[in-house]
Scaffold this motif. Structure first.
Motif, PDB file in Angstrom:
ATOM      1  N   LYS A  30       0.815  -1.123   0.023  1.00  0.00           N
ATOM      2  CA  LYS A  30      -0.057  -0.118   0.129  1.00  0.00           C
ATOM      3  C   LYS A  30       0.786   1.455   0.140  1.00  0.00           C
ATOM      4  O   LYS A  30       1.892   1.234   0.846  1.00  0.00           O
ATOM      5  CB  LYS A  30      -1.083   0.065   1.483  1.00  0.00           C
TER       6      LYS A  30
ATOM      7  N   GLU B 160       0.949  -4.898   4.231  1.00  0.00           N
ATOM      8  CA  GLU B 160      -0.095  -5.169   5.144  1.00  0.00           C
ATOM      9  C   GLU B 160      -0.439  -6.751   4.951  1.00  0.00           C
ATOM     10  O   GLU B 160      -0.411  -7.302   3.924  1.00  0.00           O
ATOM     11  CB  GLU B 160      -1.103  -4.353   4.861  1.00  0.00           C
TER      12      GLU B 160
ATOM     13  N   PHE C 210     -11.269 -11.652   5.027  1.00  0.00           N
ATOM     14  CA  PHE C 210     -12.543 -11.362   5.475  1.00  0.00           C
ATOM     15  C   PHE C 210     -13.646 -12.202   4.820  1.00  0.00           C
ATOM     16  O   PHE C 210     -13.480 -12.394   3.777  1.00  0.00           O
ATOM     17  CB  PHE C 210     -12.588  -9.782   5.204  1.00  0.00           C
TER      18      PHE C 210
HETATM   19  P1  ATP Z   1     -10.778   4.366   0.009  1.00  0.00           P
HETATM   20  O1  ATP Z   1     -11.414   4.572  -1.222  1.00  0.00           O
HETATM   21  O2  ATP Z   1     -11.909   3.304   0.901  1.00  0.00           O
HETATM   22  O3  ATP Z   1     -10.023   5.291   0.844  1.00  0.00           O
HETATM   23  P2  ATP Z   1      -8.110   3.124  -0.025  1.00  0.00           P
HETATM   24  O4  ATP Z   1      -7.727   3.272  -1.486  1.00  0.00           O
HETATM   25  O5  ATP Z   1      -7.508   4.139   1.072  1.00  0.00           O
HETATM   26  O6  ATP Z   1      -9.511   3.256  -0.347  1.00  0.00           O
HETATM   27  P3  ATP Z   1      -8.233   0.617   1.456  1.00  0.00           P
HETATM   28  O7  ATP Z   1      -9.568   0.982   1.956  1.00  0.00           O
HETATM   29  O8  ATP Z   1      -7.120   0.614   2.479  1.00  0.00           O
HETATM   30  O9  ATP Z   1      -7.851   1.782   0.236  1.00  0.00           O
HETATM   31  O10 ATP Z   1      -8.384  -0.748   0.648  1.00  0.00           O
HETATM   32  C1  ATP Z   1      -9.298  -0.763  -0.462  1.00  0.00           C
HETATM   33  C2  ATP Z   1      -9.733  -2.276  -0.497  1.00  0.00           C
HETATM   34  O11 ATP Z   1      -8.942  -3.160  -0.775  1.00  0.00           O
HETATM   35  C3  ATP Z   1     -10.459  -2.569   0.789  1.00  0.00           C
HETATM   36  O12 ATP Z   1     -11.829  -2.246   0.851  1.00  0.00           O
HETATM   37  C4  ATP Z   1     -10.322  -4.080   0.835  1.00  0.00           C
HETATM   38  O13 ATP Z   1     -11.476  -4.692   0.046  1.00  0.00           O
HETATM   39  C5  ATP Z   1      -9.145  -4.523   0.174  1.00  0.00           C
HETATM   40  N1  ATP Z   1      -8.095  -4.263   1.217  1.00  0.00           N
HETATM   41  C6  ATP Z   1      -7.187  -3.288   1.653  1.00  0.00           C
HETATM   42  N2  ATP Z   1      -6.556  -3.885   2.518  1.00  0.00           N
HETATM   43  C7  ATP Z   1      -6.436  -5.417   2.525  1.00  0.00           C
HETATM   44  C8  ATP Z   1      -5.975  -6.491   3.205  1.00  0.00           C
HETATM   45  N3  ATP Z   1      -5.184  -6.061   4.434  1.00  0.00           N
HETATM   46  N4  ATP Z   1      -6.283  -7.454   3.198  1.00  0.00           N
HETATM   47  C9  ATP Z   1      -7.425  -7.920   2.254  1.00  0.00           C
HETATM   48  N5  ATP Z   1      -7.951  -6.954   1.461  1.00  0.00           N
HETATM   49  C10 ATP Z   1      -7.582  -5.477   1.627  1.00  0.00           C
END
Ligand code: ATP
Ligand code: MG
Ligand code: MG
Length: 384
Positions: free
Chosen positions: A147, A182, A187
């Motif tokens: 990430k 991570e 889930f």
């Molecule tokens: P947002 O638009 O919600 O801000 P974001 O780009 O910040 O999204 P995250 O919310 O961290 O990203 O992750 C997006 C999606 O990826 C999560 O909703 C989940 O489906 C998947 N995801 C994130 N982290 C994990 C993990 N550690 N294990 C499995 N799936 C994950």
């Protein structure tokens, strides 16, 4: 000074700023928006006190601050140094410190670790080299999620690394970004809770179920389906505890993972109103936009107003294969009973861009599911 006379500044005038403005308008509260000319929120707020500019531009933030009593943001990726610089002139809610920690997902996790919030294990990358990620892979196991610490949204900033063979591709995809890894969260459902932090309490809306497709939120079911009362309460408590770890007032969105053994891990927090809380407009007595404004202005929020009145399902309208795909979904929704249509007036659609949403309420969740199904079919047909 009348209770509704303070002027509210908003960094960002996209759909979230627009829906905040809709709530403010109903209370005769004047909002001052910092964004480009004719941004979606500005279109529904006719006065001369908006600021034209970008929420990352220090001078523009300063100009906005001069015109209002309290400043808030519709997005966490703002210039917190600009906010810090005006903090002695104007109230900032939530605090710039909260926004600064939250906008960096790695700092956010380190901060929440100190408050014993359960999260997937994680590790920082310092050198962003294949050797370093391979070592972290041994520690966290595969698959893992690589990430970006900053500027992440809609999954842009995430790269699932299924095995060590994908390390090079992952580092290439996220090159030049600050990274952390991570542990994979296996889930069975993704949950979210909207939390309202006021001057003297922390309230939570019910636990909802979110469904993402290509890492973009597609559907929200309120309440989460087939989830026990115990889990619903446990998720709300976790969300409230996580938000209590930050300074300042307003609505925060908390995303969580529900694992097979019914344990819950926090995914991330947003220091703002959130897509997973749009259902509150029709589903609750006070929407997340209503309560955000009340929280930052120290106005009363009766606890019962954040309870769910009716099962609700929210469906995002996302830009599809053609420039008017999103209008087709909205047109279909015109004939669906109890479907509330929200179009954001963002102009041209692009594939993946959030153009609007629809909320359907029903006497039961089954009723709402049956009613919204034709719309989900339409959305699936027009997908880019
Ligand atoms: P947002 O638009 O919600 O801000 P974001 O780009 O910040 O999204 P995250 O919310 O961290 O990203 O992750 C997006 C999606 O990826 C999560 O909703 C989940 O489906 C998947 N995801 C994130 N982290 C994990 C993990 N550690 N294990 C499995 N799936 C994950
Ligand atoms: Mg995020
Ligand atoms: Mg997220």
């Amino acid at each position: 000074m009348a209770w509704n006379s303070p002027k509210v500044g908003i960094l960002g005038g996209g759909q979230l700023g627009r829906m905040l403005t809709e709530s403010a308008n109903r209370l005769n509260i004047e909002v001052h928006i910092l964004d480009a000319e004719n941004a979606p929120a500005k279109q529904i707020s006719a006065h001369e006190n908006h600021t034209v500019g970008h929420f990352n531009d220090q001078e523009a933030v300063q100009e906005l601050a001069k015109t209002c009593d309290v400043v808030t943001a519709e997005i966490e990726h703002v210039n917190t140094h600009a906010l810090e610089a005006v903090a002695s002139q104007v109230k900032i809610e939530p605090s710039w410190q909260a926004i600064r920690i939250i906008q960096n997902k790695y700092d956010q996790k380190r901060h929440l670790s100190k408050f014993n919030i359960p999260m997937a294990d994680y590790a920082e990358l310092v050198e962003n080299t294949p050797e370093e990620l391979a070592k972290i892979g041994e520690q966290l196991g595969f698959p893992l999620m690589l990430k970006s610490k900053t500027l992440a949204y809609d999954g842009r900033g995430n790269y699932p690394v299924r095995s060590k063979d994908e390390i090079l591709a992952a580092l290439e995809a996220l090159k030049e970004r600050p990274l952390y890894a991570e542990k994979w969260a296996n889930f069975k459902m993704e949950l979210a809770v909207m939390v309202v932090k006021t001057k003297d309490t922390v309230l939570s809306y019910p636990t909802v179920e979110t469904v993402q497709e290509d890492s973009i939120c597609k559907l929200v079911y309120a309440p989460a389906r087939n989830v026990s009362d115990t889990i619903n309460k446990k998720a709300q408590e976790l969300a409230r505890n996580a938000v209590a770890a930050f300074e300042g007032k307003g609505v925060f969105g908390v995303e969580m993972f529900l694992l097979e053994d019914d344990s819950i891990l926090l995914c991330e927090i947003a220091s703002r109103v959130h897509n997973s809380g749009h259902y509150t407009i029709e589903g609750c007595g006070l929407s997340q936009f209503d309560t955000h404004l009340r929280a930052i202005l120290d106005l009363p929020i009766p606890a019962r107003s954040v309870e769910l009145r009716q099962p609700s399902i929210m469906l995002n309208i996302i830009g599809g294969a053609t420039p008017d795909s999103h209008l087709q979904v909205a047109e279909r929704a015109l004939s669906i009973p109890n479907a509330s249509i929200h179009l954001y007036s963002k102009g041209a659609a692009r594939p993946g861009r959030k153009m609007g949403h629809i909320t359907v309420t029903g006497a039961t969740m089954y009723d709402a599911e049956t009613t919204i199904q034709p719309l989900i079919d339409t959305v699936d047909e027009i997908r880019a």
